[in-house]
Write an enzyme that holds these catalytic residues in place. Structure first.
Site, PDB file in Angstrom:
ATOM      1  N   HIS A   1       3.695  -2.288   3.033  1.00  0.00           N
ATOM      2  CA  HIS A   1       3.695  -0.942   2.455  1.00  0.00           C
ATOM      3  C   HIS A   1       4.974  -0.742   1.638  1.00  0.00           C
ATOM      4  CE1 HIS A   1       0.750  -0.676   5.667  1.00  0.00           C
ATOM      5  NE2 HIS A   1       0.225   0.346   5.027  1.00  0.00           N
TER       6      HIS A   1
ATOM      7  N   ASP B   1       0.812  -1.211   0.000  1.00  0.00           N
ATOM      8  CA  ASP B   1       0.000   0.000   0.000  1.00  0.00           C
ATOM      9  C   ASP B   1       0.858   1.278   0.000  1.00  0.00           C
ATOM     10  OD1 ASP B   1      -2.026  -1.834   0.315  1.00  0.00           O
ATOM     11  OD2 ASP B   1      -2.897  -0.894   2.101  1.00  0.00           O
TER      12      ASP B   1
HETATM   13 ZN   LIG Z   1      -2.562   3.152   3.220  1.00  0.00          ZN
END
Ligand SMILES: [Zn+2]
Length: 211
Positions: A176, A31
């Site tokens: 992430h 992400d």
């Molecule tokens: Zn996020």
């Protein structure tokens, strides 16, 4: 809520199929990128392991680094919508939610050559209005079954153990590829991805997992 429920049903179904055929699938998801350093490092590790993944990009970051989005697509990775500005959608009006999704949707469609089909709300913060708007775009709203919390810069060992312990077929692991500090993610991925593959898991995109 329908599409979200479908997701959990699919995971349960995938587990049953795996038991019958012995094949196990896992989806790595990244992400908040793309990020000039981490996205490329992560992509190299995926390529070294013949793996694909899903990247839930932030529209503003994709706008700043369109070439990174194209590199991901060229490598067979999937691009999902993670809103334009990483807004917590449960705090927004329906019109503002629609604008957050639409701006990112338009840019991703332009960069990828086809519209995204998966969406992840920042922070996983959804409500009925968020899901209703996501439905208008035809999105499946995707959460995760394992959270490495790598955004908070835990140790490399923590990320590895969170991603690999108690694995099950159909897992969706949250990472992430954006970090303002020193990300443990590439170093952890270099170890955990070969381990998952050795354990019999085939890494696929979220959409492939849902199939
Ligand atoms: Zn996020």
């Amino acid at each position: 809520m329908k599409k979200l429920l479908v997701l959990f049903f699919v995971i349960a179904l995938a587990t049953t199929v795996a038991n019958a055929e012995g094949e196990k699938y896992i989806a790595l998801t990244f992400d908040d990128g793309p990020h000039i350093k981490y996205t490329l490092e992560i992509l190299d590790i995926l390529k070294e392991n013949n793996a694909t993944a899903t990247f839930f990009v932030i529209g503003e970051n994709a706008r700043d680094h369109p070439e990174l989005v194209k590199s991901l697509v060229d490598a067979g990775c999937e691009i999902g919508n993670h809103t334009w500005s990483h807004a917590f959608l449960d705090k927004l009006s329906e019109d503002d939610i629609r604008e957050e999704l639409d701006k990112a949707h338009t840019l991703i469609t332009e960069l990828v050559g086809k519209p995204p089909t998966v969406f992840r709300a920042p922070g996983g913060r959804i409500n009925d209005t968020v899901l209703k708007v996501a439905d208008e775009f035809g999105y499946t709203s995707v959460l995760w079954s394992k959270d490495t919390r790598d955004w908070s810069c835990p140790s490399v060992d923590y990320v590895i153990s969170t991603a690999t312990e108690n694995s099950k077929n159909g897992d969706i692991i949250l990472f992430h590829d954006y970090n303002a500090k020193n990300s443990p993610t590439p170093e952890a991925l270099r170890i955990l991805l070969p381990k998952l593959i050795r354990d019999g898991y085939t890494p696929v995109t979220v959409s492939e997992l849902l199939k």
